[in-house]
Structures are given as C-alpha cells and as structure tokens.
Enzyme design. Structure first.
Site, short mmCIF file in Angstrom:
data_model
loop_
_atom_site.label_atom_id
_atom_site.label_comp_id
_atom_site.label_asym_id
_atom_site.label_seq_id
_atom_site.Cartn_x
_atom_site.Cartn_y
_atom_site.Cartn_z
N ARG A 62 0.82 -1.22 0.00
CA ARG A 62 0.00 0.00 0.00
C ARG A 62 0.85 1.26 0.00
NH1 ARG A 62 -3.55 -1.56 4.97
NH2 ARG A 62 -2.77 -3.69 4.81
N GLU A 99 2.33 -9.95 14.41
CA GLU A 99 1.65 -10.45 15.60
C GLU A 99 2.05 -11.90 15.89
OE1 GLU A 99 -2.33 -9.12 15.34
OE2 GLU A 99 -2.75 -9.60 17.44
O1 LIG Z 1 3.07 -0.82 11.77
P1 LIG Z 1 2.90 -2.25 11.38
O2 LIG Z 1 2.44 -3.10 12.53
O3 LIG Z 1 4.11 -2.83 10.69
O4 LIG Z 1 1.67 -2.33 10.36
C1 LIG Z 1 1.51 -1.43 9.30
C2 LIG Z 1 1.73 -2.10 7.98
O5 LIG Z 1 0.76 -3.16 7.82
C3 LIG Z 1 0.13 -3.03 6.56
O6 LIG Z 1 0.90 -3.65 5.55
P2 LIG Z 1 0.79 -5.19 5.15
O7 LIG Z 1 2.18 -5.68 4.93
O8 LIG Z 1 -0.06 -5.92 6.16
O9 LIG Z 1 -0.06 -5.21 3.82
P3 LIG Z 1 0.12 -4.53 2.38
O10 LIG Z 1 1.03 -5.44 1.62
O11 LIG Z 1 -1.30 -4.53 1.87
O12 LIG Z 1 0.66 -3.16 2.50
C4 LIG Z 1 0.14 -1.53 6.31
O13 LIG Z 1 0.01 -1.25 4.91
C5 LIG Z 1 1.49 -1.13 6.84
O14 LIG Z 1 2.51 -1.29 5.86
N1 LIG Z 2 -5.99 -2.23 11.56
C1 LIG Z 2 -5.36 -2.21 10.37
N2 LIG Z 2 -6.01 -1.84 9.26
C2 LIG Z 2 -5.39 -1.81 8.05
N3 LIG Z 2 -4.11 -2.14 7.87
C3 LIG Z 2 -3.41 -2.52 8.95
N4 LIG Z 2 -2.10 -2.88 9.10
C4 LIG Z 2 -1.90 -3.17 10.40
N5 LIG Z 2 -3.02 -2.98 11.13
C5 LIG Z 2 -3.98 -2.58 10.24
MG LIG Z 3 1.74 -2.22 4.05
#
Ligand SMILES: O=P(O)(O)OC[C@H]1O[C@H](OP(=O)(O)OP(=O)(O)O)[C@H](O)[C@@H]1O
Ligand SMILES: Nc1ncnc2[nH]cnc12
Ligand SMILES: [Mg+2]
Length: 179
Positions: A62, A99
């Site tokens: 994202r 987690e």
């Molecule tokens: O602060 P944190 O605990 O690290 O969580 C935040 C991250 O989690 C999600 O990404 P994720 O890798 O889950 O999915 P995405 O590939 O859709 O960005 C979000 O886009 C952040 O990058």
């Molecule tokens: N609560 C949440 N919603 C969307 N993206 C996330 N990445 C980590 N925690 C999240």
């Molecule tokens: Mg991400």
C-alpha cells in the site's frame, strides 16, 4: 482524534478483518475518490515541500500507491521497499515482528546515495514493525531520514511513539484510537 474529518470519513472500517478483534482500516474508499486521493497526497507533501527530499521510500504494497504520488509531487525519486525475494539486484534486508512470527523487507543497495535526504511513506502505522525495518534499511545504505509520513496512525499500537523515541519526525493525517 482526527486531524482531517473529511478524509477520516472516507476510510472504510471493517470489524473482525482479517481476524476477530481487528478493525481493518481500508483506504481503498479514500483512494478511489478523486478529491480524497488528491487531498491525501497534497497534505502528505505539504510539510516536506521545502525539505529538499531526494528519495521517497514506500513500503510494499500500500505504501507504493501513496509513495509514488508523493515522490512525483516532491520531484523526488521513488524507492520501493519490497517483501523478501522480489528485488532482482543486490539487496539489504531487515526482519520485523508481526503479531505471529516475522516478515522481512528489502531495498537495493544502490537505491539511495550516501547523504541523500529520504522521506519514508506508508498508508498506515500500527506496531511500527514495517516502518522501523524500512528506516533501518535506509540508514544502512547511508540515507539521511528527513521524516516519516503516514495517512493513518493507530497510536494505541505504539509504533508512532516508538519512532519518535528513536528521534524521527513522524506525521499522519488521521488517527484511529481504541483499536
Ligand atoms: O506498523 P505495522 O504493525 O508494521 O503495520 C503497518 C503495515 O501493515 C500493513 O501492511 P501489510 O504488509 O499488512 O499489507 P500490504 O502489503 O497490503 O501493504 C500496512 O500497509 C502497513 O505497511
Ligand atoms: N488495523 C489495520 N487496518 C489496516 N491495515 C493494517 N495494518 C496493520 N493494522 C492494520
Ligand atoms: Mg503495508
């Protein structure tokens, strides 16, 4: 507390996704709204317009959407921090805690020149694991971090506070508390 009510109401909140107890903050509804996407990018860019940013780093996946637009507007280069095994050249890697278990991201060793000014961008900060790993990588290749910018902060999960304790300037547009 919300700094930008008009943006906040365009984020879709989905209870119990991807698992019970999590409220998923879905930015697709914000991004698909032309005014919402533009305002989001403009607000992320504004504090850094005079910061002479050389490179914007966005975290897969994202963070690519937001980071690419921010880099374009700042006349900076864009650097993807990718999940393990996706980059074709020489890389540096950093692990971070999820987690349950761990994950890892990588950047190319030649993506940032020593001393270049770098802005880290992602859609959301929760525990700060991904952002912390990206910052470690930026510094490992010699980048100078000017700030970290997120659309959404979940402050209860402590990530933004941890980054501030490490000395980084952290900004966000929307906060969701009580997650
Ligand atoms: O602060 P944190 O605990 O690290 O969580 C935040 C991250 O989690 C999600 O990404 P994720 O890798 O889950 O999915 P995405 O590939 O859709 O960005 C979000 O886009 C952040 O990058
Ligand atoms: N609560 C949440 N919603 C969307 N993206 C996330 N990445 C980590 N925690 C999240
Ligand atoms: Mg991400």
């Amino acid at each position: 507390m919300s700094q930008n009510p008009s943006l906040r109401e365009r984020v879709r909140s989905i209870p119990d996704y991807p698992k019970p107890g999590i409220i998923f903050r879905d930015i697709t509804t914000l991004l698909q709204d032309p005014a919402g996407f533009r305002e989001t990018v403009d607000l992320l860019v504004a504090p850094f317009e005079a910061s002479a940013v050389d490179k914007v780093v966005g975290v897969e996946a994202r963070g690519f959407i937001i980071g690419g637009a921010v880099a374009h507007q700042l006349h900076a280069g864009f650097v993807p921090a990718r999940k393990m095994g996706k980059l074709p050249w020489e890389t540096v890697s950093a692990e971070y805690d999820l987690e349950y278990g761990t994950d890892a991201i990588q950047i190319h060793t030649d993506c940032i020149a020593r001393g270049e000014r770098v802005l880290l961008v992602d859609d959301l900060i929760a525990t700060g694991g991904s952002a912390g790993a990206a910052l470690d990588l930026i510094e490992q290749v010699g980048g100078s971090v000017v700030g970290c910018s997120f659309v959404i902060d979940l402050p209860d999960l402590g990530g933004s506070a941890q980054l501030r304790e490490r000395g980084y300037a952290v900004s966000s547009l929307i906060e969701f508390e009580g997650d």
